[in-house]
Design a protein around this motif. Structure first.
Motif, mmCIF file in Angstrom:
data_model
loop_
_atom_site.group_PDB
_atom_site.id
_atom_site.type_symbol
_atom_site.label_atom_id
_atom_site.label_comp_id
_atom_site.label_asym_id
_atom_site.label_seq_id
_atom_site.Cartn_x
_atom_site.Cartn_y
_atom_site.Cartn_z
ATOM 1 N N LEU A 122 1.046 -1.029 0.192
ATOM 2 C CA LEU A 122 -0.292 -0.288 0.160
ATOM 3 C C LEU A 122 0.924 1.219 0.168
ATOM 4 N N PHE A 123 1.909 1.074 1.260
ATOM 5 C CA PHE A 123 2.688 2.633 0.516
ATOM 6 C C PHE A 123 4.269 1.953 1.012
ATOM 7 N N GLU A 124 5.093 2.160 0.567
ATOM 8 C CA GLU A 124 6.424 2.218 0.298
ATOM 9 C C GLU A 124 7.416 3.082 1.564
ATOM 10 N N LEU A 125 7.836 2.979 2.602
ATOM 11 C CA LEU A 125 8.361 3.454 4.080
ATOM 12 C C LEU A 125 9.640 4.240 2.988
ATOM 13 N N HIS A 126 10.259 4.803 2.635
ATOM 14 C CA HIS A 126 11.663 5.186 1.761
ATOM 15 C C HIS A 126 12.880 5.886 2.956
ATOM 16 N N THR A 127 11.985 6.755 3.589
ATOM 17 C CA THR A 127 13.129 7.341 4.812
ATOM 18 C C THR A 127 12.410 8.063 5.934
ATOM 19 N N ALA A 128 13.066 7.311 7.300
ATOM 20 C CA ALA A 128 12.314 8.085 7.946
ATOM 21 C C ALA A 128 13.003 8.726 9.187
ATOM 22 N N ALA A 129 12.855 9.793 9.894
ATOM 23 C CA ALA A 129 13.406 10.155 10.688
ATOM 24 C C ALA A 129 12.137 10.844 12.096
ATOM 25 N N GLN A 130 13.512 11.100 12.870
ATOM 26 C CA GLN A 130 12.478 11.587 14.646
ATOM 27 C C GLN A 130 13.951 12.894 15.151
ATOM 28 N N GLU A 131 13.122 13.903 15.735
ATOM 29 C CA GLU A 131 13.568 15.009 15.879
ATOM 30 C C GLU A 131 13.303 15.300 17.308
ATOM 31 N N PHE A 132 13.752 16.022 18.215
ATOM 32 C CA PHE A 132 13.233 16.540 19.504
ATOM 33 C C PHE A 132 13.168 17.988 19.905
ATOM 34 N N LEU A 133 12.243 18.719 19.871
ATOM 35 C CA LEU A 133 12.998 19.967 19.834
ATOM 36 C C LEU A 133 13.194 19.798 21.542
ATOM 37 N N PRO A 134 14.327 20.894 21.277
ATOM 38 C CA PRO A 134 15.048 21.484 22.462
ATOM 39 C C PRO A 134 14.388 22.203 23.702
ATOM 40 N N ASP A 135 14.154 22.504 24.811
ATOM 41 C CA ASP A 135 14.002 22.808 25.418
ATOM 42 C C ASP A 135 12.397 22.860 26.548
ATOM 43 N N THR A 136 11.344 22.248 24.975
ATOM 44 C CA THR A 136 10.001 21.777 24.711
ATOM 45 C C THR A 136 9.744 20.735 25.775
#
Length: 391
Positions: free
Chosen positions: A237-251
């Motif tokens: 159904l969907f090809e998962l090409h690239t994954a990313a995770q990021e947290f915003l400092p001081d939040t």
């Protein structure tokens, strides 16, 4: 508990070794709540007659855009556990007795629908990733789900606890990594949530509680993820090409959740939609740069966004200058199910496929590339650059 799934579509050739979503499924408790009746029912169930709070909840119910939701909470549960509606009562034990059982049942039902839609044998599942912010126990729900489905005891399990609204996409990122690093593997990702863990009577000292009452719902979702689909038996159904995770400092305090003797207590900062608006473009650009999208034409992409609330969707739409229809699937999921935390991304993806089929039937074409996004505690951004294999 009710259950639903989605069928197969027309697909294209996938890239070797890339993880794909092979099937989707969902399940819900039987209790359906109509938003227009929620205010009276909630204040009746909690024995509260504060007219100011009642008026505030009525206003919130209109602004959330939610029309219907499913919930585990029922008259039977409140009769058995009346202390859940008592201010300040130490009820975490009772809540977990209800939640642990309920989320397991919903996860099993959603997974069964998903596996049926997948079309392969239960024994072909090699890994389980289970996501929930609505239970706490040892062993965890990953084991009870595996046992309830009858999976082989050698199944490899991963449990993600308390990831909140970003949990569904976080689980998808983990499942992608597993699938791509274990050739031939098939990963069952299941999410399951219930608001009973945080159900409380209304209080002027906890204004955010009313936002949660007006917005959140219960349910479960499931996906099968694997690379190199077998053409005779599987439909990506969907090809998962690239994954990313990021947290915003001081939040860290902008989405604050704590497990207390009274259950889970949440606080969301008023500036949360603004923070997401200020940071979403940079996060998305890092993902779409992989495929070289020119001139930041975001309308050439599809957008599968976790609908944390209408304010977040509106801010994203404005910031990225998106056409109104780009967030249709997210808005429909919010309207029909509320914000069901980690589960909601499954409902969004189902609506995206449904709308894509309608567009092609009418002679149009939907975008091949797009983003799957969610925002959760941290503040954490989760995103996956994906290809719509049915486009």
């Amino acid at each position: 508990m009710g259950e639903e799934g989605i069928g197969r579509g027309v697909t294209k050739k996938v890239n070797p070794g890339k993880a794909t979503i092979l099937s989707l499924g969902k399940a819900f408790p039987h209790q359906l709540v109509m938003q227009e009746y929620l205010v009276d029912g909630y204040f009746r169930d909690t024995n509260c007659d504060n007219p100011e709070l009642k008026q505030k909840l009525a206003r919130l119910c209109k602004t959330t855009t939610v029309k219907t939701r499913y919930v585990v909470m029922s008259e039977e549960i409140l009769k058995k556990y009346p202390e859940l509606a008592v201010e300040g009562a130490a009820t975490v034990k009772q809540r977990l007795e209800i939640c642990n059982k309920a989320v397991t049942q919903m996860a099993i039902e959603a997974s069964q629908v998903c596996i049926k839609n997948w079309g392969r044998s239960l024994s072909d599942i090699t890994h389980v990733v289970y996501v929930s912010s609505s239970e706490a126990r040892l062993p965890g729900g990953d084991l009870y789900l595996s046992k309830g489905l009858g999976l082989n005891p050698i199944i490899q399990r991963t449990m993600l606890y308390f990831a909140g609204c970003s949990g569904g996409v976080a689980g998808l990122r983990v499942a992608k990594d597993i699938a791509e690093n274990n050739p031939g593997s098939r990963v069952l990702l299941a999410t399951s949530e219930t608001t009973i863990i945080g159900f409380k009577p209304p209080s002027a000292d906890r204004p955010y509680d009313l936002v949660g009452v007006a917005l959140f719902g219960d349910g479960a979702g499931a996906m099968i993820i694997g690379s190199d689909p077998v053409s005779e038996t599987e439909t990506p159904l969907f090809e998962l090409h690239t994954a990313a995770q990021e947290f915003l400092p001081d939040t860290e305090k902008k989405i604050d959740g704590r497990l207390t003797e009274e259950g889970i207590s949440f606080k969301l900062a008023r500036e949360l939609p603004q923070i997401i608006e200020d940071n979403v473009e940079g996060f998305c650009d890092k993902l779409i740069d992989v495929v070289g999208l020119q001139n930041k034409d975001y309308n050439k992409l599809f957008w599968a966004v976790h609908p944390g609330g209408p304010a977040i969707l509106n801010r994203m739409e404005k910031r990225l200058d998106l056409l109104p229809e780009k967030l249709n699937a997210s808005r429909r999921a919010l309207m029909d199910y509320g914000n069901a935390s980690s589960n909601t991304i499954v409902y969004v993806l189902e609506y995206m496929i449904e709308e894509g089929l309608k567009i092609r039937k009418e002679g149009g074409g939907d975008p091949e590339w797009g983003l799957i996004l969610a925002f959760g505690p941290g503040i954490t951004f989760e995103g996956i650059l994906a290809r719509n294999m049915c486009a």
